[in-house]
Design a protein around this motif. Structure first.
Motif, PDB file in Angstrom:
ATOM      1  N   THR A  15      -8.646 -38.835 -31.250  1.00  0.00           N
ATOM      2  CA  THR A  15      -7.333 -38.618 -31.993  1.00  0.00           C
ATOM      3  C   THR A  15      -6.294 -38.602 -30.878  1.00  0.00           C
ATOM      4  N   LEU A  16      -6.314 -37.839 -29.783  1.00  0.00           N
ATOM      5  CA  LEU A  16      -5.453 -37.824 -28.745  1.00  0.00           C
ATOM      6  C   LEU A  16      -5.115 -39.210 -27.995  1.00  0.00           C
ATOM      7  N   ILE A  19      -3.149 -41.104 -30.211  1.00  0.00           N
ATOM      8  CA  ILE A  19      -1.612 -40.555 -30.169  1.00  0.00           C
ATOM      9  C   ILE A  19      -0.912 -41.257 -28.943  1.00  0.00           C
ATOM     10  N   SER A  20      -1.658 -40.952 -27.753  1.00  0.00           N
ATOM     11  CA  SER A  20      -1.264 -41.750 -26.594  1.00  0.00           C
ATOM     12  C   SER A  20      -0.784 -42.901 -26.455  1.00  0.00           C
ATOM     13  N   VAL A  23       2.455 -43.212 -28.571  1.00  0.00           N
ATOM     14  CA  VAL A  23       3.392 -42.624 -27.793  1.00  0.00           C
ATOM     15  C   VAL A  23       3.898 -43.792 -26.823  1.00  0.00           C
ATOM     16  N   MET A 300       2.939 -35.908 -25.631  1.00  0.00           N
ATOM     17  CA  MET A 300       1.279 -35.631 -25.570  1.00  0.00           C
ATOM     18  C   MET A 300       0.913 -34.302 -25.604  1.00  0.00           C
ATOM     19  N   ALA A 303       1.238 -33.238 -28.961  1.00  0.00           N
ATOM     20  CA  ALA A 303       0.081 -33.268 -29.802  1.00  0.00           C
ATOM     21  C   ALA A 303      -1.096 -32.680 -29.424  1.00  0.00           C
TER      22      ALA A 303
END
Length: 332
Positions: A15-16, A19-20, A23, A300, A303
């Protein structure tokens, strides 16, 4: 419970990463980069630009490499605690954020405590005194708090604080303490200046929490187990606190996922109006100037706090409310 936590932690990693990627792509999406914006600003002011310095900085921080290479370098640096370099402030991101982060956490935590202390008694009173004059009056104040824009309330309270108390709310402290280390005098100055921001930022949150607590508690008070408890002679306060109030706090626990990132981001618009030294205006400025490492690290971090907050709220909800199960399937 342990298996559930491990699964959620393993899910948080992709998930991260996703997201990164989003972003980094969104920050890169506008045409140009920080250096082109910087050159345009200097030329607009009639100043000269050293092309060798710009070329050196681009090569130093990999802006002459493909986007995927820069993304991998950025993510790899964050895994080692290197959040990059802020071009606008000419400092590492950790140095830029450090002082503002402490003030942001301090203001936000005080605001959250202020919100809880005001919202819980009013919400309980409104639910237990439904359709009374007090309920109508508090409902009106709650709706007024929801309808009033925070920036407008900030301007009004700034004017009244200056006229009535002689306090100039333009920063989180007096000017002589801006670049000074923490001391008792500086802490007193921060405490004096923090009253208006806490009231302004907490107003909308307090009003919203009052309405939700009232609605949830009213729903629980009309259920059969409450009527049975009253029929058995359970004292009113105990009958209220033991189960109805506990069950009506589900929304409060679920909000932890949004509270944690809010503690760091702060109320951006209010912080700009009041010239607060928090991280909110810093994030907006970084996005405007395409200071990608500063903006990306901020986003980040928010998040990661959101993912952690949602996990904490899910576990707390399962502990608070036995009707909530962390695993699927039908229980027989």
């Amino acid at each position: 419970m342990l298996i559930y936590i491990v699964k959620r932690l393993l899910t948080a990693i992709p998930t991260l990463l996703l997201i990164s990627l989003l972003v980094f792509f969104i920050i890169e999406l506008p045409p140009g980069d920080y250096f082109e914006n910087y050159i345009a600003e200097l030329q607009a002011m009639g100043e000269t630009v050293d092309p060798h310095k710009i070329a050196y900085l681009k090569a130093e921080y990999g802006f002459d490499q493909p986007m995927i290479v820069r993304y991998l370098n950025w993510v790899g640096g964050m895994l080692h605690g290197d959040f990059g370099y802020s071009f606008e402030y000419e400092l590492p991101v950790t140095d830029v954020v450090g002082n503002r982060l402490f003030l942001t956490i301090f203001v936000s935590l005080v605001t959250i405590i202020f919100t809880w202390l005001i919202a819980f008694p009013i919400g309980i009173y409104s639910a237990t005194h439904q359709y009374s004059w007090g309920d109508y009056g508090l409902t009106f104040l709650g709706l007024l708090g929801l309808a009033t824009p925070n920036f407008l309330l900030a301007l009004i309270l700034m004017y009244l604080a200056n006229i009535w108390f002689g306090t100039s709310i333009g920063h989180l402290m007096d000017a002589q303490y801006l670049d000074q280390p923490m001391s008792w005098a500086k802490f007193r100055s921060i405490s004096e200046h923090m009253v208006i921001p806490v009231i302004v930022i907490g107003t909308a949150g307090t009003a919203g929490m009052i309405r939700r607590l009232r609605a949830n508690l009213l729903d629980e008070l009309h259920k059969q187990y409450v009527i049975t408890a009253r029929a058995k002679g359970v004292p009113p306060f105990r009958a209220l606190v033991k189960y109805p109030l506990r069950m009506s706090l589900n929304f409060f626990i679920a909000d932890i996922g949004s509270i944690l990132p809010a503690v760091i981001s702060g109320a951006e618009v209010v912080a700009i109006v009041l010239s607060l030294e928090t991280t909110g205006p810093l994030l907006i400025r970084a996005l405007q100037s395409q200071d990608m490492y500063l903006a990306g690290s901020f986003l980040m971090f928010l998040a990661a706090l959101t993912v952690a907050g949602v996990l904490i709220s899910d576990i707390a909800l399962a502990i608070l409310d036995p009707r909530i199960r962390l695993s699927g399937g039908v229980r027989r």
